[in-house]
Design an enzyme around this catalytic site. Structure first.
Site, PDB file in Angstrom:
ATOM      1  N   ILE A 225      22.029  44.557  73.119  1.00  0.00           N
ATOM      2  CA  ILE A 225      20.692  45.150  73.133  1.00  0.00           C
ATOM      3  C   ILE A 225      20.791  46.671  73.216  1.00  0.00           C
ATOM      4  O   ILE A 225      21.827  47.235  73.581  1.00  0.00           O
ATOM      5  CB  ILE A 225      19.850  44.620  74.308  1.00  0.00           C
TER       6      ILE A 225
ATOM      7  N   ASP B  11      26.949  55.889  78.641  1.00  0.00           N
ATOM      8  CA  ASP B  11      26.655  54.556  79.151  1.00  0.00           C
ATOM      9  C   ASP B  11      27.395  53.538  78.300  1.00  0.00           C
ATOM     10  O   ASP B  11      26.894  53.058  77.285  1.00  0.00           O
ATOM     11  CB  ASP B  11      25.147  54.281  79.124  1.00  0.00           C
TER      12      ASP B  11
ATOM     13  N   GLY C 112      18.051  50.690  77.648  1.00  0.00           N
ATOM     14  CA  GLY C 112      16.688  51.000  78.039  1.00  0.00           C
ATOM     15  C   GLY C 112      16.401  52.488  77.985  1.00  0.00           C
ATOM     16  O   GLY C 112      15.313  52.916  77.582  1.00  0.00           O
TER      17      GLY C 112
ATOM     18  N   HIS D   7      25.728  46.469  75.631  1.00  0.00           N
ATOM     19  CA  HIS D   7      25.192  47.188  74.478  1.00  0.00           C
ATOM     20  C   HIS D   7      26.177  47.278  73.315  1.00  0.00           C
ATOM     21  O   HIS D   7      25.858  47.893  72.297  1.00  0.00           O
ATOM     22  CB  HIS D   7      24.778  48.593  74.911  1.00  0.00           C
TER      23      HIS D   7
END
Length: 279
Positions: free
Chosen positions: A203, A183, A206, A188
């Site tokens: 961040i 990912d 998830g 990110h």
């Protein structure tokens, strides 16, 4: 609404032990204590057999998006909810066939939620199911098309103290490690991109947070045996910044069922309405 039923092509894939171990490190296994979690981070430790974390299924089923999603602006996407189901333990290496389908689209006013169901099977016909991954994606600015809003209500937290709490620290570079599992979204890793999207800095994925919760459930309630966890779901409610502490609170229910939620270092829920099933 025309998106519902959009199906990907059936894609054959293979995965290897190195991918299972890299994923485990991406969700915190062995970090800060290399001798912990050796069953997930090494394939050559005497007396220990390598196992895959159940949440590794989310890596195997990512990508291969249905055609109706391929031209959307992924910068407006946020992970809303994730569910995995495994009829048997997931092997750390293997091969299978992956298919993905849009099963629900909800109109949330200014925004929308798109839910896909990815099925990994041991045969091209899709009969020998290895695992299923159901992902709901929050699309900012995607609503207002007059579709259904949805009627599902999250399960309420038990009205008592949790049966156990498991705390894990995340590393400042946690997202940079996790992204190596496939990912590579700029949210990110790219500070300027993250700020443009309203975040202080990049961040944590998830699904990395979800993997931390998976590890906590296995450690706190399954005696460290990953093979006992066969189903898990949770709603994402707040982003996590790399370096924060994650505390998973778990309630034991009847029949091997669990309720859980995850809090950040400030005590705010980052995953809520979590449910899991042990065998």
């Amino acid at each position: 609404m025309e998106m519902i039923g959009s199906r990907s092509e059936v894609r054959r894939l293979a995965w290897h032990e190195n991918e299972a171990m890299l994923y485990a490190i991406g969700v915190g296994a062995g970090l800060g204590d290399p001798e912990s979690d050796l069953a997930y981070t090494t394939e050559n430790t005497a007396g220990i057999t390598l196992r895959a974390l159940p949440s590794f299924l989310t890596i195997l089923t990512q990508g291969n998006r249905p055609p109706a999603m391929r031209n959307l602006d992924y910068g407006r996407f946020l992970h809303a909810q994730q569910t995995i189901e495994l009829p048997r333990p997931l092997a750390p290496s293997g091969e299978g066939w992956l298919r993905n389908e849009i099963v629900e689209v909800l109109d949330k006013g200014a925004n929308a939620i798109i839910t896909t169901l990815a099925t990994l099977s041991g045969d091209e016909q899709g009969e020998n199911v290895i695992g299923q991954s159901r992902m709901s994606t929050f699309v900012r600015g995607g609503g207002g098309f007059g579709g259904p809003r949805g009627t599902a209500r999250p399960q309420a937290k038990p009205d008592r103290e949790p049966d156990c709490r498991v705390a894990y620290g995340t590393r400042p570079e946690q997202a940079l490690i996790y992204r190596l599992s496939g990912d590579g979204h700029r949210l990110h890793s790219d500070p300027a991109f993250a700020r443009e999207r309203g975040f202080e800095r990049p961040i944590l994925h998830g699904l990395s947070t979800y993997g931390f919760a998976c590890r906590a459930i296995i450690s706190g309630t399954a005696g460290g045996d990953a093979h006992r966890l066969r189903a898990m779901s949770g709603r994402f409610c707040k982003p996590v910044y790399p370096g924060d502490t994650l505390v998973t609170e778990i309630w034991l229910l009847a029949g091997g069922h669990l309720y859980f939620r995850m809090l950040d270092g400030g005590g705010d829920a980052v995953i809520d309405s979590g449910q899991a099933k042990l065998f």
